[in-house]
Design an enzyme around this catalytic site. Structure first.
Site, PDB file in Angstrom:
ATOM      1  N   LYS A 180      12.921   0.509  66.597  1.00 54.32           N
ATOM      2  CA  LYS A 180      13.033  -0.305  67.813  1.00 54.32           C
ATOM      3  C   LYS A 180      12.235   0.395  68.919  1.00 54.32           C
ATOM      4  O   LYS A 180      12.669   1.387  69.493  1.00 54.32           O
ATOM      5  CB  LYS A 180      14.516  -0.428  68.191  1.00 54.32           C
ATOM      6  CG  LYS A 180      14.810  -1.497  69.216  1.00 54.32           C
ATOM      7  CD  LYS A 180      14.675  -1.062  70.545  1.00 54.32           C
ATOM      8  CE  LYS A 180      14.912  -1.118  71.876  1.00 54.32           C
ATOM      9  NZ  LYS A 180      13.833  -1.564  72.733  1.00 54.32           N
ATOM     10  N   SER A 234      15.615   8.495  77.963  1.00 51.97           N
ATOM     11  CA  SER A 234      16.289   9.063  79.128  1.00 51.97           C
ATOM     12  C   SER A 234      17.623   9.696  78.739  1.00 51.97           C
ATOM     13  O   SER A 234      18.200   9.394  77.685  1.00 51.97           O
ATOM     14  CB  SER A 234      16.512   7.970  80.161  1.00 51.97           C
ATOM     15  OG  SER A 234      17.339   6.973  79.616  1.00 51.97           O
ATOM     16  N   ASN A 235      18.106  10.524  79.635  1.00 47.67           N
ATOM     17  CA  ASN A 235      19.356  11.226  79.406  1.00 47.67           C
ATOM     18  C   ASN A 235      20.556  10.313  79.273  1.00 47.67           C
ATOM     19  O   ASN A 235      21.373  10.473  78.379  1.00 47.67           O
ATOM     20  CB  ASN A 235      19.587  12.141  80.608  1.00 47.67           C
ATOM     21  CG  ASN A 235      19.643  13.554  80.183  1.00 47.67           C
ATOM     22  OD1 ASN A 235      18.808  13.978  79.396  1.00 47.67           O
ATOM     23  ND2 ASN A 235      20.621  14.280  80.649  1.00 47.67           N
ATOM     24  N   GLY A 238      20.443   8.386  76.035  1.00 47.33           N
ATOM     25  CA  GLY A 238      20.609   9.329  74.921  1.00 47.33           C
ATOM     26  C   GLY A 238      22.065   9.711  74.715  1.00 47.33           C
ATOM     27  O   GLY A 238      22.585   9.680  73.591  1.00 47.33           O
ATOM     28  N   GLU A 255      16.055  13.410  72.044  1.00 46.93           N
ATOM     29  CA  GLU A 255      15.084  14.151  72.855  1.00 46.93           C
ATOM     30  C   GLU A 255      15.002  13.448  74.193  1.00 46.93           C
ATOM     31  O   GLU A 255      14.684  12.259  74.259  1.00 46.93           O
ATOM     32  CB  GLU A 255      13.709  14.180  72.166  1.00 46.93           C
ATOM     33  CG  GLU A 255      13.671  15.034  70.910  1.00 46.93           C
ATOM     34  CD  GLU A 255      14.048  16.496  71.133  1.00 46.93           C
ATOM     35  OE1 GLU A 255      13.897  17.003  72.264  1.00 46.93           O
ATOM     36  OE2 GLU A 255      14.535  17.125  70.173  1.00 46.93           O
ATOM     37  N   CYS A 289       7.426  13.897  79.080  1.00 43.19           N
ATOM     38  CA  CYS A 289       8.687  14.641  79.190  1.00 43.19           C
ATOM     39  C   CYS A 289       8.408  16.118  79.450  1.00 43.19           C
ATOM     40  O   CYS A 289       9.248  16.818  79.991  1.00 43.19           O
ATOM     41  CB  CYS A 289       9.511  14.453  77.935  1.00 43.19           C
ATOM     42  SG  CYS A 289       8.548  14.735  76.473  1.00 43.19           S
ATOM     43  N   GLU A 390      14.730  14.481  87.223  1.00 45.04           N
ATOM     44  CA  GLU A 390      13.475  14.070  86.602  1.00 45.04           C
ATOM     45  C   GLU A 390      12.953  12.822  87.308  1.00 45.04           C
ATOM     46  O   GLU A 390      13.656  11.831  87.427  1.00 45.04           O
ATOM     47  CB  GLU A 390      13.693  13.752  85.121  1.00 45.04           C
ATOM     48  CG  GLU A 390      12.400  13.387  84.432  1.00 45.04           C
ATOM     49  CD  GLU A 390      12.598  13.018  82.965  1.00 45.04           C
ATOM     50  OE1 GLU A 390      13.454  12.161  82.675  1.00 45.04           O
ATOM     51  OE2 GLU A 390      11.901  13.595  82.128  1.00 45.04           O
TER      52      GLU A 390
HETATM   53  P1  NAP Z   1      14.960   4.826  78.075  1.00 50.47           P
HETATM   54  O1  NAP Z   1      15.140   3.801  79.110  1.00 50.47           O
HETATM   55  O2  NAP Z   1      16.076   5.719  77.754  1.00 50.47           O
HETATM   56  O3  NAP Z   1      14.488   4.047  76.779  1.00 50.47           O
HETATM   57  C1  NAP Z   1      14.197   4.681  75.566  1.00 50.47           C
HETATM   58  C2  NAP Z   1      14.467   3.733  74.430  1.00 50.47           C
HETATM   59  O4  NAP Z   1      15.869   3.454  74.370  1.00 50.47           O
HETATM   60  C3  NAP Z   1      13.774   2.388  74.576  1.00 50.47           C
HETATM   61  O5  NAP Z   1      13.393   1.928  73.313  1.00 50.47           O
HETATM   62  C4  NAP Z   1      14.873   1.525  75.161  1.00 50.47           C
HETATM   63  O6  NAP Z   1      14.697   0.151  74.947  1.00 50.47           O
HETATM   64  C5  NAP Z   1      16.071   2.048  74.410  1.00 50.47           C
HETATM   65  N1  NAP Z   1      17.354   1.758  75.051  1.00 50.47           N
HETATM   66  C6  NAP Z   1      17.587   1.378  76.326  1.00 50.47           C
HETATM   67  N2  NAP Z   1      18.911   1.194  76.522  1.00 50.47           N
HETATM   68  C7  NAP Z   1      19.531   1.458  75.352  1.00 50.47           C
HETATM   69  C8  NAP Z   1      20.884   1.464  74.924  1.00 50.47           C
HETATM   70  N3  NAP Z   1      21.887   1.159  75.730  1.00 50.47           N
HETATM   71  N4  NAP Z   1      21.144   1.820  73.637  1.00 50.47           N
HETATM   72  C9  NAP Z   1      20.153   2.158  72.806  1.00 50.47           C
HETATM   73  N5  NAP Z   1      18.859   2.158  73.152  1.00 50.47           N
HETATM   74  C10 NAP Z   1      18.540   1.823  74.413  1.00 50.47           C
HETATM   75  O7  NAP Z   1      13.737   5.790  78.396  1.00 50.47           O
HETATM   76  P2  NAP Z   1      12.283   5.330  78.800  1.00 50.47           P
HETATM   77  O8  NAP Z   1      12.375   4.864  80.205  1.00 50.47           O
HETATM   78  O9  NAP Z   1      11.718   4.427  77.787  1.00 50.47           O
HETATM   79  O10 NAP Z   1      11.490   6.719  78.668  1.00 50.47           O
HETATM   80  C11 NAP Z   1      11.462   7.687  79.668  1.00 50.47           C
HETATM   81  C12 NAP Z   1      12.404   8.829  79.353  1.00 50.47           C
HETATM   82  O11 NAP Z   1      12.121   9.387  78.084  1.00 50.47           O
HETATM   83  C13 NAP Z   1      12.275   9.989  80.308  1.00 50.47           C
HETATM   84  O12 NAP Z   1      13.548  10.430  80.692  1.00 50.47           O
HETATM   85  C14 NAP Z   1      11.580  11.074  79.496  1.00 50.47           C
HETATM   86  O13 NAP Z   1      11.817  12.386  79.878  1.00 50.47           O
HETATM   87  C15 NAP Z   1      12.087  10.803  78.147  1.00 50.47           C
HETATM   88  N6  NAP Z   1      11.179  11.343  77.148  1.00 50.47           N
HETATM   89  C16 NAP Z   1      11.544  12.453  76.447  1.00 50.47           C
HETATM   90  C17 NAP Z   1      10.719  13.008  75.497  1.00 50.47           C
HETATM   91  C18 NAP Z   1      11.150  14.191  74.709  1.00 50.47           C
HETATM   92  O14 NAP Z   1      10.657  14.369  73.616  1.00 50.47           O
HETATM   93  N7  NAP Z   1      12.044  15.011  75.196  1.00 50.47           N
HETATM   94  C19 NAP Z   1       9.491  12.404  75.217  1.00 50.47           C
HETATM   95  C20 NAP Z   1       9.127  11.284  75.943  1.00 50.47           C
HETATM   96  C21 NAP Z   1       9.988  10.753  76.899  1.00 50.47           C
HETATM   97  P3  NAP Z   1      14.093  -0.805  76.121  1.00 50.47           P
HETATM   98  O15 NAP Z   1      12.710  -0.331  76.336  1.00 50.47           O
HETATM   99  O16 NAP Z   1      14.164  -2.147  75.526  1.00 50.47           O
HETATM  100  O17 NAP Z   1      14.939  -0.603  77.332  1.00 50.47           O
END
Ligand code: NAP
Ligand code: MG
Length: 487
Positions: A180, A234-235, A238, A255, A289, A390
Site C-alpha cells: 500500500k 510518520s511517528n 507508526g 521506520e 527522514c 520534525e
Molecule cells: P504518513 O502520513 O505516516 O504515511 C505513511 C504511509 O502510511 C502512507 O502510505 C499512508 O497512506 C499510510 N497511513 C496513513 N495513515 C495510516 C493509518 N492510520 N494506518 C496505516 N497506514 C496509514 O507519513 P508520510 O507523510 O507519508 O511520510 C513522511 C514521514 O515519513 C516523515 O515523518 C518521515 O520522517 C518519515 N520517513 C521515515 C523514513 C525512515 O526510514 N525512517 C524514511 C522516509 C520517511 P496515505 O498516503 O494514504 O495517507
C-alpha cells in the site's frame, strides 16, 4: 506547466491482474510543481479490495516459500532489468508526482535497481549457523523461514527506493506481499509494480492496492492473515500500526521520523561542512527522514560558518524538478507546504531570528506549485518547536556550542535518533561522537542524509521500532529463526 501526457487511470494489482476497486471510486494524483498537472487517477480501495489482495497473497505463499532462494532471486534480477529499461520514464513520473529534481529521482531509481540486484544475490547466501551442541553426538543449527504474508506500507518521500527496499527482501526470503503506497505517489508505485509484473512473478506473490491510509493501511495493520508489517512514515501512524500488530501478535517494523543534527567543530573543514549542510538540509526540499534539521556549531567559528552558509543558501535555485536549472523542487503537497510554513511561523513566535528564506516562493508560475524558500533560523534555544519537532521541509535551526561535549548533549536532546553527523579533524572528537551520539546512522565529515543499500539502516529512540532495514539486516525482520537439534 501544461503537459501533453495522456491522463491514465491506474488499477490495483491483485492476484496477477490489474483491476479497479470494488468501490468504483478514484483519486487524482497531482504534480506539486503545478497543481494543474494531473499525473493519473488511482483507485480509492476499501476493506473488500484489501481482503481480496490478502487472500491472493495467502494462497500464493506455500508455492513461493517452496522455491529455492536462488529461484526467487531470479525474479528480482528480471524486475531489475525491466526497471533499468524504464529508468527515465519512471524517474520523470516520480519527479512530476512528488516534486524532487530529476537528478534525484534518477539516482533513486538507480538505487532501486541496485537494491533488486543485491537481494537477488541474497537468495544464495547463508541463512543460518551451526552451533556446537553440548551433546557430541548431535548436530545443532539454525535456519530461517519466511513470515508468510507481509504488508508493505510506504511513504511518498522516496516513492521508488523505499517500496523496493521493503519488497525485495520480503520476496527473496520467501514472503508474499501486499503493498500500500502513499497516496501522494501512488502512480509511481503502480509503475514499479508493472516492472514486477513484467518480471513474471507467479500470481498472488506481489499485490498492490492504493487508497486511504486510514482504511487500507489500518486494514493491513489489523488483518489477521497478514503475518508481518513493514512501515515507513510518520511517528503517529507508526505507533498506531505497531499497537495494532502487537495486539494480534504480528511482527512489525517501523521506520519513522528524525531531527538529525550536524555538529561543526572548531577544527572542521568549513567549506566541506557548509556544502554538506546545504545538501543534507535542502536536497529533496528537506523531505528525507535523514535530512539535516539542526546545525550545532562551535562558538569559535560560528560567525564565519553562518556567513558562508547563508550566502550559499541564497544561491539555491527553486523550481520545477523537471527543469535542469532547478536545484530544489517544491514541497510534495499542499499539506506539507502548510506544515513547513506553520513551523516557520512558530519559530518566529518563539523568538528565533530568520537569517534567510521563511516565505512561500510564488514568483510567476511558482504560484501554481507548493514552493517554499530554503530557510535558516538563528538564536534558537533547545526547547523551541523548530529544534525539537520534525518539520520535513527545508528549514535549518542553528545552535551554538562551547565544546563538542555540549554539542553532543544538545544533539541528543530530542526524541529522535535516526542520523547524525560531525565535521571535525580531531580524533578525540570523532571518537566521542561515535560513542556518545544516540543515532542509528553515524556520519563523519559527510552529510547526515545518505545511506548505502548494503548496510543496516534505521534509528534509535522514537525514530524506529529498533529493527533495521537494508543490507543483511533485512533478513532479521523478514524471516523467523528455527533452531534445529538432530540426534
Ligand atoms: P504518513 O502520513 O505516516 O504515511 C505513511 C504511509 O502510511 C502512507 O502510505 C499512508 O497512506 C499510510 N497511513 C496513513 N495513515 C495510516 C493509518 N492510520 N494506518 C496505516 N497506514 C496509514 O507519513 P508520510 O507523510 O507519508 O511520510 C513522511 C514521514 O515519513 C516523515 O515523518 C518521515 O520522517 C518519515 N520517513 C521515515 C523514513 C525512515 O526510514 N525512517 C524514511 C522516509 C520517511 P496515505 O498516503 O494514504 O495517507
Ligand atoms: Mg501522509
Amino acid at each position: 506547466m501544461t503537459t501533453t501526457v495522456e491522463i491514465k487511470t491506474y488499477y490495483n494489482f491483485i492476484n496477477g491482474v490489474w483491476a479497479p476497486s470494488v468501490s468504483n471510486e478514484i483519486n487524482k494524483s497531482l504534480n506539486p510543481a503545478d497543481k494543474n498537472d494531473v499525473i493519473g487517477y488511482v483507485q480509492k480501495s476499501n476493506e473488500e479490495d484489501l481482503n481480496e489482495a490478502v487472500q491472493a497473497a495467502k494462497q500464493a505463499k506455500e508455492a513461493w516459500r517452496k522455491l529455492s532462494g536462488s529461484e526467487r532471486g531470479e525474479y528480482l534480477y528480471k524486475a531489475a532489468h525491466v526497471l533499468e529499461k524504464r529508468i527515465d520514464e519512471i524517474a520523470k513520473c516520480a519527479t512530476r508526482e512528488m516534486g524532487k529534481t530529476l537528478v534525484e529521482t534518477k539516482g533513486e531509481t538507480a538505487r532501486g535497481i541496485a537494491i533488486l540486484k543485491y537481494y537477488a544475490g541474497e537468495g544464495m547466501r547463508k541463512v543460518g549457523d551451526v552451533i556446537p551442541s553440548t551433546d557430541s553426538s548431535a548436530l545443532m543449527f539454525t535456519t530461517r523461514v519466511p513470515l508468510g504474508v507481509v504488508g508493505v506500507i510506504s511513504p511518498w518521500n522516496f516513492p521508488i527506493a523505499i517500496p523496493i527496499w521493503k519488497m525485495a527482501p520480503a520476496l527473496v526470503y520467501g514472503n508474499t506481499i501486499v503493498v500500500k503506497p502513499a497516496s501522494e505517489t501512488a502512480v509511481t508505485c503502480a509503475k514499479i509494480i508493472e516492472c514486477f509484473e513484467e518480471a513474471g512473478f507467479p500470481a498472488g506473490v506481489v499485490n498492490m492496492l492504493t487508497g486511504p491510509g486510514s482504511i487500507v493501511g489500518q486494514g493491513i495493520a489489523d488483518h489477521e492473515d497478514i503475518n508481518g508489517i513493514t512501515f515507513t512514515g510518520s511517528n503517529g501512524v507508526g505507533k498506531q500500526i505497531g499497537q495494532a500488530a502487537l495486539a494480534r501478535g504480528a511482527k512489525y517494523q517501523l521506520e519513522m521520523g528524525g531531527k538529525n543534527p550536524v555538529i561543526v567543530a572548531a577544527d572542521a573543514d568549513l567549506e566541506l561542512a557548509v556544502d554538506a549542510v546545504i545538501t543534507g538540509a535542502f536536497r529533496s526540499t528537506g523531505q528525507k527522514c535523514t535530512a539535516t534539521s539542526r546545525v550545532i556549531v562551535s562558538s569559535e567559528i560560528y560567525e564565519e560558518f553562518r556567513q558562508i552558509l547563508v550566502k550559499k543558501t541564497k544561491e539555491i535555485t527553486i523550481g520545477d524538478g523537471l527543469d535542469s536549472d532547478t536545484w530544489m523542487g517544491p514541497c510534495a503537497s499542499e499539506n506539507q507546504l502548510n506544515t513547513v510554513l506553520s513551523y516557520i511561523e512558530k519559530g518566529l513566535e518563539e523568538g528565533a531570528t530568520l537569517l534567510t528564506g521563511g516565505k512561500r516562493a510564488k514568483k510567476g508560475i511558482q504560484a501554481n506549485g507548493y514552493y517554499v524558500e530554503p530557510t535558516i533560523f538563528d538564536n534558537c534555544t533547545p526547547d523551541m518547536a523548530i529544534v525539537q519537532e520534525e518539520i520535513f521541509g527545508p528549514v535549518i535551526a542553528l545552535l551554538k556550542a562551547e565544546s563538542v561535549e555540549e554539542a553532543l548533549q544538545l544533539g541528543n536532546n530530542v526524541e529522535y535518533g535516526l542520523s547524525a553527523s560531525i565535521f571535525t579533524t580531531n580524533i578525540q572528537h570523532l571518537l566521542s561522537f561515535i560513542n556518545d551520539m544516540e543515532a542509528g546512522l553515524i556520519r563523519i565529515n559527510s552529510e547526515s542524509a545518505g545511506v548505502e543499500l548494503q548496510a543496516p539502516f534505521g534509528g534509535m529512540k522514537n525514530s524506529s521500532s529498533h529493527s533495521r532495514e537494508q543490507g543483511e539486516a533485512a533478513k532479521e525482520f523478514f524471516t523467523s529463526i528455527k533452531t534445529v537439534f538432530i540426534k
